[in-house]
Design an enzyme around this catalytic site. Structure first.
Site, PDB file in Angstrom:
ATOM      1  N   GLU A  43      43.997  37.853  36.127  1.00  0.00           N
ATOM      2  CA  GLU A  43      44.967  38.954  36.061  1.00  0.00           C
ATOM      3  C   GLU A  43      44.897  39.740  34.762  1.00  0.00           C
ATOM      4  O   GLU A  43      44.969  40.957  34.770  1.00  0.00           O
ATOM      5  CB  GLU A  43      46.401  38.424  36.237  1.00  0.00           C
ATOM      6  N   HIS A 112      57.152  30.529  41.901  1.00  0.00           N
ATOM      7  CA  HIS A 112      56.749  31.596  42.818  1.00  0.00           C
ATOM      8  C   HIS A 112      57.927  32.373  43.357  1.00  0.00           C
ATOM      9  O   HIS A 112      57.789  33.100  44.327  1.00  0.00           O
ATOM     10  CB  HIS A 112      55.946  31.004  43.991  1.00  0.00           C
TER      11      HIS A 112
END
Lengths: 320, 390
Positions: A43, A112
């Site tokens: 990322e 998450h």
């Protein structure tokens, strides 16, 4: 993508896998691997590459498989993207979109399920959008891609699976929604309830229940977290004199905190009751289904808070 | 870039007239001459280019002038900082000038350069003016970022200079992004993403390098190894301080960064390579005379002998001076005159910059967005100060 050859997609599994949540399905076949770019699981690296491409004048749409993973790249979002136009006094603009599912899904656990709306929305130089319905998603995403500034586009995994009626206008290829404008999803006169993303659906359900009990709730779908449509909220509160803010994320320093402060600063005299905030519980998201349910706002929480603003409930936690 | 504008006739005095009439080459000549780099190049997974570099008297003289200008500029910035006219951070480049100047000689303004915060000389190399530099350092409206950026945020997009970045290592993925966009746009140009030995250990660098190699991006990663990441010597920070090898599967070249011609040769070589083969790493072995920044004396982690030793043996400006003299392109006095001229230029730019006003208060709220949608932005007291973003 068909309108502007400078638009390209980048992210994990956006191409051959057809998208982790199938959002980019079919795009690789249609536009080719130069414009739909599968990245390694890096990322920080690919977000930096996306921002650099935007510096040069391309229009990247960078997907984070979930916004939780954007933390790996947050320096590029904040320091390389948000601030560049200001630091360069207009030489380096950054027409980029960072998108992905934000907030809780179902049973995906603490790492998450975090909502980052407040994190990004506090930063000058960024725009932060959160669609609820299909029209929102289409209109706001198109607006985001066409916008010349960095936009964080917060989707929702559970909403991916929901269907919504869509107007004929929305099907037009140029259909865009304005950035910085909230939508009144349901008009009302007794209490204003603000929400964004999945919570809009919950608030609409709560409004139905409240209506049966004689409370008419005005439901505001924020759509745009930054810039925040303060004037729509103010107009509504001036009408109803009561406010409940609803969000999935944590309450401390959250979206509701900003809305409450703003209303209190500008229209204190119009409030007939303290502002109520409904938000995620102050805990990392638990996995067990019953605990997860307790950690997130439910329709009954919203109903209860709206009733409190109308002096219509007996609180079970004695305060005074 | 800055040209030697004085005609040789202005310099002539009766004594030196006799000498100058024996010069085979004038300072504006473009007759090719060759120089040898101080050291051979070392390659990693690649055959290094030759040590023999083509140049011209004009280029040689411009190297001298440009580096003398950069040197003077940085020294002047030191004084301005101590006089508190420059605030915050100020990272000076003196000692490293050969990298900026050699690189420019090998490329065009359509190629992109991106670097970290030690950016003043790169900005000048890309065509920025002394006035824009000093004004920006002092936070005035004639600065290249109109005073809103500061030392670490110089930009000149029309000449391919993308800043000026304060977060160590971030500029490398950004640079690979520029290269991505160049390839996407089929521009046939390249990007030089510069970083230091400190930044060389950043994870995002390897993430970006992997993608650059995977996608054959025209990205040249330039490690300006001045051997110290702030106060930490390279051997204390890197298990392998052979930064040109750190690309593993990506080829690399080790270059004497104090030799402007070695830098020029390496950059020319790298540009040709990446347009066909994907990324390459250039490690420039260089040195900074100042500390990491003006807050760092630069002498607690290295000896004064080391600093003066490098100045004595490897100074990049001195190297060019010797080359100019040995090729008989100018006399010692003429070179000193150039240095005086450069000093005057710097002093005048500073005087002019000091006259430049601070940005208007209304500039606080400009450039937050390209398109502000008429949204309100608030000052510290939102009831007192607010603006509408157009």
């Amino acid at each position: 993508m068909s309108a502007d050859p400078k638009v390209f997609l980048m992210g994990e599994e956006v191409g051959e896998y057809q998208g982790a949540y199938k959002i980019t399905k079919g795009l690789l076949l249609k536009y080719g691997p130069d414009r739909v770019v599968d990245t390694p699981i890096t990322e920080a690296g690919f977000t930096g590459i996306g921002v650099g491409a935007a510096y040069y004048g391309l229009k990247p749409v960078v997907e984070f498989m979930t916004i939780n993973f954007s933390l790996q790249a947050i320096d590029h979002i904040i320091n390389s993207a948000a601030k560049s136009n200001y630091m360069s006094t207009g030489q380096i603009s950054v027409p980029i979109v960072f998108r992905g599912p934000n907030g809780a899904a179902a049973g995906v656990g603490a790492q998450h399920s975090h909502c980052y709306a407040a994190w990004y929305a506090s930063c000058p130089g960024l725009k932060v959008l959160a669609p609820y319905s299909s029209e929102d998603a289409r209109g706001l995403l198109k607006a985001a891609i066409r916008d010349p500034d960095p936009v964080v586009f917060l989707e929702n995994e559970l909403l991916y699976g929901e269907s919504f009626p869509v107007s004929v206008e929305a099907l037009d290829s140029n259909f865009c929604l304005p950035i910085g404008k909230a939508k009144i999803e349901r008009e009302g006169k007794d209490v204003t309830i603000t929400a964004f993303s999945k919570m809009v659906g919950y608030v609409l359900e709560a409004a139905e229940i409240l209506a049966k009990e004689g409370i008419s709730a005005e439901v505001i779908n924020l759509r745009s977290i930054r810039p925040l449509d303060r004037s729509t909220i103010y107009d509504s509160v001036r009408k109803t004199n009561r406010l409940v803010t609803v969000e999935e994320g944590f309450s401390q320093h959250g979206i509701g905190a900003e809305i409450c402060a703003s209303v209190v600063e500008e229209y204190f005299d119009y409030l007939d009751a303290p502002v109520e905030r409904i938000a995620g519980a102050d805990v990392p998201m638990p996995y067990a289904a019953n605990l997860e349910r307790m950690a997130l706002p439910q329709v009954e929480d919203i109903v209860r808070a709206a009733k409190r603003t109308c002096y219509r409930s007996n609180s079970t936690t004695a305060t005074a | 870039m800055a040209q030697l504008t004085r005609r040789t006739t202005d310099l002539l005095k009766p004594f030196s007239a006799a000498l100058s009439s024996t010069r085979l080459l004038t300072t504006t000549s473009t007759t090719p001459i060759t120089v040898e780099t101080s050291l051979p190049f070392t390659g990693h997974r690649i055959d290094p280019p030759s040590r023999t570099v083509e140049t011209t008297p004009q280029e040689l003289m411009s190297f001298f002038r440009d580096m003398a200008l950069m040197r003077r500029m940085e020294i002047a910035a030191d004084s301005l900082y101590k006089a508190k006219l420059i605030r915050g951070f100020c990272h000076l480049y003196d000692g490293q000038e050969a990298v900026a100047v050699g690189m420019e000689a090998a490329i065009t303004k359509k190629d992109c350069i991106i670097t970290a915060y030690r950016d003043h000389c790169i900005f000048i190399g890309r065509g920025g003016t002394l006035l824009q530099c000093f004004s920006e350092l002092m936070g005035r409206k004639d600065g290249c970022s109109k005073g809103k950026g500061g030392s670490m945020h110089f930009y000149k997009k029309e000449s391919g200079f993308y800043g000026g970045h304060g977060i160590v290592g971030a500029q490398v993925p950004l640079g690979c992004g520029l290269a991505f966009a160049q390839k996407y746009s089929k521009d046939e140009n390249v990007t030089f993403a510069m970083y230091g030995d400190g930044a060389a250990n950043q994870g995002q660098l390897f993430e970006a390098l992997n993608m650059a190699a995977l996608w054959d991006l025209p990205a040249i990663l330039v490690c300006e190894n001045n051997h110290y990441g702030m106060g930490t010597a390279e051997w204390r920070a890197a298990k392998s301080p052979s930064y040109y090898k750190r690309g593993d599967y990506v080829p690399g070249l080790k270059v004497d960064g104090m030799d402007a011609f070695a830098v020029k040769q390496a950059c020319k070589f790298a540009k040709e390579h990446v347009l066909k083969n994907g990324p390459i790493i250039l490690e420039m072995d260089t040195y900074r005379y100042h500390g990491h920044s003006m807050s760092d004396p630069g002498s607690t982690y290295r000896t004064r002998d080391e600093i003066s030793g490098v100045r004595q043996e490897r100074d990049p400006v001195e190297r060019i001076r010797k080359l100019v003299l040995s090729h008989d392109l100018a006399t010692e006095k003429e070179l000193k005159d150039i240095e005086k001229e450069v000093r005057k230029e710097v002093d005048e730019a500073i005087a002019q910059a000091k006259e430049s006003p601070m940005p208007d208060p209304s500039e606080l709220f400009t450039n937050v967005y390209v398109k502000g949608y008429g949204v309100e932005a608030f000052g510290a007291d939102r009831k007192e100060l607010k603006a509408v973003l157009p």
